[in-house]
Design a protein around this motif. Structure first.
Motif, PDB file in Angstrom:
ATOM      1  N   LYS A 175     -67.450 -47.032 -39.482  1.00 15.39           N
ATOM      2  CA  LYS A 175     -66.883 -48.212 -38.841  1.00 15.39           C
ATOM      3  C   LYS A 175     -66.561 -47.937 -37.372  1.00 15.39           C
ATOM      4  N   ARG A 176     -66.036 -46.743 -37.099  1.00 16.51           N
ATOM      5  CA  ARG A 176     -65.747 -46.363 -35.699  1.00 16.51           C
ATOM      6  C   ARG A 176     -67.049 -46.254 -34.898  1.00 16.51           C
ATOM      7  N   ARG A 177     -68.063 -45.683 -35.515  1.00 15.13           N
ATOM      8  CA  ARG A 177     -69.331 -45.543 -34.812  1.00 15.13           C
ATOM      9  C   ARG A 177     -69.967 -46.915 -34.542  1.00 15.13           C
ATOM     10  N   ILE A 178     -69.819 -47.844 -35.454  1.00 14.06           N
ATOM     11  CA  ILE A 178     -70.325 -49.203 -35.240  1.00 14.06           C
ATOM     12  C   ILE A 178     -69.662 -49.818 -34.007  1.00 14.06           C
ATOM     13  N   ALA A 179     -68.331 -49.756 -33.971  1.00 15.19           N
ATOM     14  CA  ALA A 179     -67.591 -50.327 -32.844  1.00 15.19           C
ATOM     15  C   ALA A 179     -67.952 -49.621 -31.544  1.00 15.19           C
ATOM     16  N   GLU A 180     -68.061 -48.303 -31.606  1.00 13.93           N
ATOM     17  CA  GLU A 180     -68.394 -47.520 -30.415  1.00 13.93           C
ATOM     18  C   GLU A 180     -69.784 -47.879 -29.901  1.00 13.93           C
ATOM     19  N   THR A 181     -70.747 -48.040 -30.818  1.00 13.43           N
ATOM     20  CA  THR A 181     -72.113 -48.361 -30.414  1.00 13.43           C
ATOM     21  C   THR A 181     -72.206 -49.768 -29.842  1.00 13.43           C
ATOM     22  N   ALA A 182     -71.552 -50.716 -30.508  1.00  8.45           N
ATOM     23  CA  ALA A 182     -71.558 -52.094 -30.010  1.00  8.45           C
ATOM     24  C   ALA A 182     -70.929 -52.177 -28.626  1.00  8.45           C
ATOM     25  N   GLN A 183     -69.839 -51.453 -28.417  1.00 12.09           N
ATOM     26  CA  GLN A 183     -69.186 -51.476 -27.109  1.00 12.09           C
ATOM     27  C   GLN A 183     -70.091 -50.876 -26.037  1.00 12.09           C
ATOM     28  N   ALA A 184     -70.844 -49.851 -26.396  1.00  7.64           N
ATOM     29  CA  ALA A 184     -71.776 -49.247 -25.440  1.00  7.64           C
ATOM     30  C   ALA A 184     -72.845 -50.256 -25.021  1.00  7.64           C
ATOM     31  N   VAL A 185     -73.308 -51.060 -25.974  1.00  5.65           N
ATOM     32  CA  VAL A 185     -74.281 -52.097 -25.649  1.00  5.65           C
ATOM     33  C   VAL A 185     -73.663 -53.115 -24.696  1.00  5.65           C
ATOM     34  N   LEU A 186     -72.451 -53.548 -25.011  1.00  2.95           N
ATOM     35  CA  LEU A 186     -71.781 -54.542 -24.167  1.00  2.95           C
ATOM     36  C   LEU A 186     -71.497 -53.996 -22.776  1.00  2.95           C
ATOM     37  N   ASP A 187     -71.151 -52.727 -22.705  1.00  4.24           N
ATOM     38  CA  ASP A 187     -70.845 -52.123 -21.403  1.00  4.24           C
ATOM     39  C   ASP A 187     -72.093 -51.981 -20.533  1.00  4.24           C
ATOM     40  N   THR A 188     -73.222 -51.647 -21.141  1.00  4.08           N
ATOM     41  CA  THR A 188     -74.439 -51.363 -20.368  1.00  4.08           C
ATOM     42  C   THR A 188     -75.312 -52.590 -20.139  1.00  4.08           C
ATOM     43  N   GLN A 189     -75.092 -53.656 -20.938  1.00  7.82           N
ATOM     44  CA  GLN A 189     -75.828 -54.921 -20.774  1.00  7.82           C
ATOM     45  C   GLN A 189     -77.347 -54.704 -20.664  1.00  7.82           C
ATOM     46  N   PRO A 190     -77.973 -54.170 -21.702  1.00  8.28           N
ATOM     47  CA  PRO A 190     -79.432 -53.974 -21.654  1.00  8.28           C
ATOM     48  C   PRO A 190     -80.167 -55.306 -21.722  1.00  8.28           C
ATOM     49  N   ASP A 191     -81.458 -55.269 -21.428  1.00  9.62           N
ATOM     50  CA  ASP A 191     -82.279 -56.471 -21.554  1.00  9.62           C
ATOM     51  C   ASP A 191     -82.504 -56.833 -23.015  1.00  9.62           C
ATOM     52  N   VAL A 192     -82.470 -55.829 -23.872  1.00  9.17           N
ATOM     53  CA  VAL A 192     -82.667 -56.081 -25.296  1.00  9.17           C
ATOM     54  C   VAL A 192     -82.034 -54.949 -26.100  1.00  9.17           C
ATOM     55  N   LEU A 193     -81.446 -55.319 -27.226  1.00  6.30           N
ATOM     56  CA  LEU A 193     -80.947 -54.362 -28.212  1.00  6.30           C
ATOM     57  C   LEU A 193     -81.948 -54.326 -29.356  1.00  6.30           C
ATOM     58  N   ILE A 194     -82.484 -53.145 -29.654  1.00  2.00           N
ATOM     59  CA  ILE A 194     -83.428 -52.988 -30.759  1.00  2.00           C
ATOM     60  C   ILE A 194     -82.800 -52.080 -31.809  1.00  2.00           C
ATOM     61  N   THR A 195     -82.467 -52.657 -32.945  1.00  2.71           N
ATOM     62  CA  THR A 195     -81.942 -51.877 -34.064  1.00  2.71           C
ATOM     63  C   THR A 195     -83.091 -51.589 -35.023  1.00  2.71           C
ATOM     64  N   ILE A 196     -83.085 -50.389 -35.580  1.00  7.07           N
ATOM     65  CA  ILE A 196     -84.230 -49.938 -36.375  1.00  7.07           C
ATOM     66  C   ILE A 196     -83.765 -49.555 -37.779  1.00  7.07           C
ATOM     67  N   ASP A 197     -84.169 -50.377 -38.752  1.00  3.58           N
ATOM     68  CA  ASP A 197     -83.837 -50.150 -40.159  1.00  3.58           C
ATOM     69  C   ASP A 197     -82.328 -49.919 -40.315  1.00  3.58           C
ATOM     70  N   SER A 198     -81.886 -49.088 -41.280  1.00  2.84           N
ATOM     71  CA  SER A 198     -80.460 -48.813 -41.516  1.00  2.84           C
ATOM     72  C   SER A 198     -79.621 -50.078 -41.358  1.00  2.84           C
ATOM     73  N   PRO A 199     -79.908 -51.131 -42.122  1.00  2.00           N
ATOM     74  CA  PRO A 199     -79.279 -52.436 -41.872  1.00  2.00           C
ATOM     75  C   PRO A 199     -77.767 -52.452 -42.012  1.00  2.00           C
ATOM     76  N   ASP A 200     -77.213 -51.643 -42.907  1.00  2.00           N
ATOM     77  CA  ASP A 200     -75.761 -51.657 -43.080  1.00  2.00           C
ATOM     78  C   ASP A 200     -75.047 -51.261 -41.791  1.00  2.00           C
ATOM     79  N   PHE A 201     -75.652 -50.374 -41.016  1.00  2.00           N
ATOM     80  CA  PHE A 201     -75.091 -49.989 -39.720  1.00  2.00           C
ATOM     81  C   PHE A 201     -75.602 -50.900 -38.612  1.00  2.00           C
ATOM     82  N   SER A 202     -76.919 -51.033 -38.543  1.00  2.00           N
ATOM     83  CA  SER A 202     -77.552 -51.732 -37.427  1.00  2.00           C
ATOM     84  C   SER A 202     -77.108 -53.174 -37.282  1.00  2.00           C
ATOM     85  N   LEU A 203     -77.081 -53.893 -38.390  1.00  2.00           N
ATOM     86  CA  LEU A 203     -76.767 -55.318 -38.301  1.00  2.00           C
ATOM     87  C   LEU A 203     -75.293 -55.563 -38.005  1.00  2.00           C
ATOM     88  N   ARG A 204     -74.453 -54.635 -38.350  1.00  2.00           N
ATOM     89  CA  ARG A 204     -73.037 -54.758 -37.969  1.00  2.00           C
ATOM     90  C   ARG A 204     -72.872 -54.554 -36.463  1.00  2.00           C
TER      91      ARG A 204
END
Length: 385
Positions: free
Chosen positions: A70-99
């Protein structure tokens, strides 16, 4: 162009590596960020934390690591929000990726792509509806998947599977592999008890006992076990009690390219393989290696799965080829006796899987554009207004 990628296990790392290579071909100045394993790192990703932390499978098995994940999910999502990429690509591992994707979508309009369609044709069909709320575009590995995704409002492209574009091991590579591992001319049985510690601990004792029975009639056969890096020590520990003078093929001992060569050479050299359920069946098919698939869940996870799964096979070669050529020893049938009997049956009729493996590779795109490049092209084309 900036791309944030998230992969959670070796099969996802493999897809991610091929996709990144494709993106670099089409957009040379692309920049990568995110989480991935050695193949993605070889393409230029500096993983924010070890991918192995996410390699957990099973409804019950996740529970002890729930708060850390759960901490890693929040940490990863925040990293995406902080860096504002053109696209987020999640690969398989849906329980983690989709969260991660959900948290990103709740706070931004960043475009989201998920690589590997959920197997809604097999179990939990409502997952596609939930996924559509946080994913814009799906990259599908199997040719029959796009309609399931499009039905609920997501864009979806069939891009094939990277395994279909991998080279077949040459005779020279096979000969070198045999020499390097002191195998001589002995017939080889390939054993693949999984890529996660939990499944290795669960399956390795069963596999070892099954091989004990099978090798009673094949005392000349050697057992070869290609391992993924983060479970290689676990595999080696289990092999101390296995028959067949087993050899662990440890990717940590060589560079990435040689590790890939050794793996496909091991697959191609084998007379037969015993493997855990998963993407590995496609890797075996790519090298035309006859196989038996076996898998066992924890008791509670099994009871839950029995209520949800809608198919009579879990092996991708069987599903893609629309056959039932590959024998399976699953759940309560995952016993040494059942497995050894299945191995003997395949050995007695080695050509019965050949057509199914060829059809599988053809349908996944063998001979066409590399799936990683197709996936990259699909990502870029869908982003264009």
């Amino acid at each position: 162009m900036r791309v944030f990628l998230v992969a959670g296990e070796p099969s996802g790392d493999r897809l991610g590596g091929a996709l990144m290579e494709g993106l670099k071909t089409l957009v040379p100045d692309v920049e990568f960020d995110g989480v991935g394993g050695p193949l993605m790192q070889a393409q230029g990703l500096d993983s924010r934390f070890p991918m192995a932390e996410l390699s957990v499978m099973g409804l019950v098995e996740v529970l002890p690591k729930f708060f850390h994940l759960k901490r890693r999910i929040a940490e990863t999502a925040q990293a995406v929000l902080d860096t504002q990429p053109d696209v987020l690509i999640t690969i398989d591992s849906p329980d983690f990726s989709l969260r991660v994707a959900r948290q990103v979508k709740e706070q931004s309009s960043i475009r989201t792509v998920h690589y590997v369609a959920p197997s809604v044709w097999a179990w939990r069909p409502k997952r596609a509806d939930k996924m559509a709320k946080v994913i814009d575009h799906v990259l599908a590995l199997l040719p029959f998947e796009p309609p399931y995704m499009e039905k609920v409002g997501m864009e979806c492209d069939f891009v094939g599977h990277p395994v279909a574009s991998e080279p077949v091991a040459s005779q020279a590579e096979i000969a070198q592999f045999r020499t390097d591992h002191d195998l001589g001319d002995a017939p080889i049985l390939l054993a693949l008890p999984g890529s996660r510690r939990g499944e290795v601990d669960r399956l390795a004792p069963i596999f070892g006992a099954a091989l004990e029975l099978y090798l009673e009639d094949r005392p000349d056969m050697r057992v070869v076990v290609p391992a993924v890096a983060h479970v290689a020590d676990t595999v080696a520990e289990h092999l101390k009690t296995w028959p067949g003078n087993p050899v662990v093929v440890d990717p940590r001992m060589v560079d990435t390219d040689l590790a890939a060569t050794n793996k496909r050479a091991a697959f191609a050299a084998a007379e037969i393989a015993l493997a855990a359920s998963g993407t590995v069946s496609l890797e075996l098919a790519a090298q035309s290696t006859p196989m038996v698939i076996a898998y066992k869940l924890t008791w509670l996870t099994q009871k839950i799965a029995e209520r949800m799964v809608k198919l009579d096979t879990v092996t991708l070669v069987n599903l893609v080829s629309e056959t039932r050529s590959v024998p399976e020893c699953l759940l309560d049938d995952c016993t040494p006796e059942t497995i050894s009997s299945a191995l003997r049956a395949v050995t007695a009729a080695p050509g019965t899987q050949e057509k199914a493996m060829t059809v599988t590779m053809d349908r996944l795109g063998r001979g066409g554009e590399a799936p990683g490049l197709r996936a990259a092209r699909a990502v870029l084309e869908r982003m264009t207004p």
